[in-house]
Design an enzyme around this catalytic site. Structure first.
Site, PDB file in Angstrom:
ATOM      1  N   CYS A   8       0.863  -1.176   0.000  1.00  0.00           N
ATOM      2  CA  CYS A   8       0.000   0.000   0.000  1.00  0.00           C
ATOM      3  C   CYS A   8       0.904   1.232   0.000  1.00  0.00           C
ATOM      4  O   CYS A   8       2.081   1.120  -0.342  1.00  0.00           O
ATOM      5  CB  CYS A   8      -0.983  -0.011   1.181  1.00  0.00           C
ATOM      6  SG  CYS A   8      -0.247   0.162   2.817  1.00  0.00           S
ATOM      7  N   ASN A  11       2.351   1.591   4.295  1.00  0.00           N
ATOM      8  CA  ASN A  11       2.595   0.312   4.953  1.00  0.00           C
ATOM      9  C   ASN A  11       2.255   0.368   6.447  1.00  0.00           C
ATOM     10  O   ASN A  11       2.928  -0.228   7.276  1.00  0.00           O
ATOM     11  CB  ASN A  11       4.042  -0.142   4.730  1.00  0.00           C
ATOM     12  CG  ASN A  11       4.315  -1.580   5.126  1.00  0.00           C
ATOM     13  OD1 ASN A  11       5.406  -1.891   5.564  1.00  0.00           O
ATOM     14  ND2 ASN A  11       3.357  -2.459   4.979  1.00  0.00           N
ATOM     15  N   CYS A  13      -1.492   0.618   7.202  1.00  0.00           N
ATOM     16  CA  CYS A  13      -2.927   0.269   7.293  1.00  0.00           C
ATOM     17  C   CYS A  13      -3.243  -0.972   6.467  1.00  0.00           C
ATOM     18  O   CYS A  13      -3.339  -2.074   6.988  1.00  0.00           O
ATOM     19  CB  CYS A  13      -3.813   1.423   6.820  1.00  0.00           C
ATOM     20  SG  CYS A  13      -3.704   2.916   7.802  1.00  0.00           S
ATOM     21  N   ARG A  14      -3.418  -0.766   5.168  1.00  0.00           N
ATOM     22  CA  ARG A  14      -3.941  -1.829   4.310  1.00  0.00           C
ATOM     23  C   ARG A  14      -3.015  -3.026   4.168  1.00  0.00           C
ATOM     24  O   ARG A  14      -3.442  -4.167   4.371  1.00  0.00           O
ATOM     25  CB  ARG A  14      -4.273  -1.271   2.924  1.00  0.00           C
ATOM     26  CG  ARG A  14      -5.401  -0.267   2.961  1.00  0.00           C
ATOM     27  CD  ARG A  14      -5.576   0.431   1.643  1.00  0.00           C
ATOM     28  NE  ARG A  14      -4.469   1.360   1.416  1.00  0.00           N
ATOM     29  CZ  ARG A  14      -4.289   2.047   0.305  1.00  0.00           C
ATOM     30  NH1 ARG A  14      -5.137   1.895  -0.710  1.00  0.00           N
ATOM     31  NH2 ARG A  14      -3.292   2.891   0.174  1.00  0.00           N
ATOM     32  N   SER A  15      -1.767  -2.804   3.790  1.00  0.00           N
ATOM     33  CA  SER A  15      -0.892  -3.959   3.560  1.00  0.00           C
ATOM     34  C   SER A  15      -0.559  -4.719   4.846  1.00  0.00           C
ATOM     35  O   SER A  15      -0.522  -5.951   4.819  1.00  0.00           O
ATOM     36  CB  SER A  15       0.358  -3.578   2.763  1.00  0.00           C
ATOM     37  OG  SER A  15       1.076  -2.538   3.353  1.00  0.00           O
ATOM     38  N   ASP A 126      -8.042   3.455   0.943  1.00  0.00           N
ATOM     39  CA  ASP A 126      -7.175   3.857   2.044  1.00  0.00           C
ATOM     40  C   ASP A 126      -8.037   4.378   3.197  1.00  0.00           C
ATOM     41  O   ASP A 126      -8.714   5.391   3.053  1.00  0.00           O
ATOM     42  CB  ASP A 126      -6.209   4.939   1.575  1.00  0.00           C
ATOM     43  CG  ASP A 126      -5.131   5.259   2.592  1.00  0.00           C
ATOM     44  OD1 ASP A 126      -5.252   4.834   3.764  1.00  0.00           O
ATOM     45  OD2 ASP A 126      -4.156   5.935   2.215  1.00  0.00           O
TER      46      ASP A 126
END
Length: 157
Positions: A8, A11, A13-15, A126
């Site tokens: 993401c 690095n 939140c999402r990933s 995001d």
């Protein structure tokens, strides 16, 4: 062994959420000898930081403990060589990866949800500037996507 990198922007939140979900599923399905994974970001401002507290709280509440071990890092040139599959959370990050990636490794780059076969969406939004509901939506997409990715890379149900 299939080496997967989840990417993401920062690095945090999402990933890390996707990596934590995938780690739990790899362990649950007894695939630790077949799948290795990591996460990274295309933007290095959070280098070394833990995942966002909201992501950590939600992931832990769902039993994804690996998130506490996640530390933000920026994608490196070596990642394109080292990983077999590099999955971006959205089109902006995929575009950034395509710019950085040597031509001989571009076949490894894909959108996470598209590669997973999630038909309703192509991007994981995001959640950073939003509320808890945004993080919940991201975690649900990660859970959906992880199942599809694992089925595709190891051809198991």
């Amino acid at each position: 062994m299939v080496n997967i990198l989840l990417v993401c922007m920062g690095n945090i939140c999402r990933s890390p959420m996707a990596a934590s979900v995938m780690h739990a599923e790899v362990v649950r399905r007894q695939l630790t000898d077949r799948v290795a994974l990591d996460s990274a970001g295309t933007y290095g401002a959070h280098q070394g930081e833990k995942a966002d507290r909201r992501a950590v709280a939600l992931a832990q509440a769902r039993g994804y403990e690996q998130i506490v071990n996640e530390r933000a890092r920026k994608v490196t040139e070596d990642d394109f060589e080292r990983f077999d599959l590099i999955l971006a959370m959205d089109l902006d990050n995929l575009t950034n990866l395509q710019r950085l990636c040597p031509a001989e490794h571009r076949h490894k780059l894909h959108l996470f949800l598209e590669y997973a076969g999630v038909e309703e969406r192509t991007e994981v939004p995001d959640p950073y500037y939003g509320n808890e509901a945004g993080f919940e939506a991201v975690l649900r997409l990660c859970e959906q996507g992880v199942d599809g990715v694992l089925k595709r890379v190891v051809q198991v149900g």
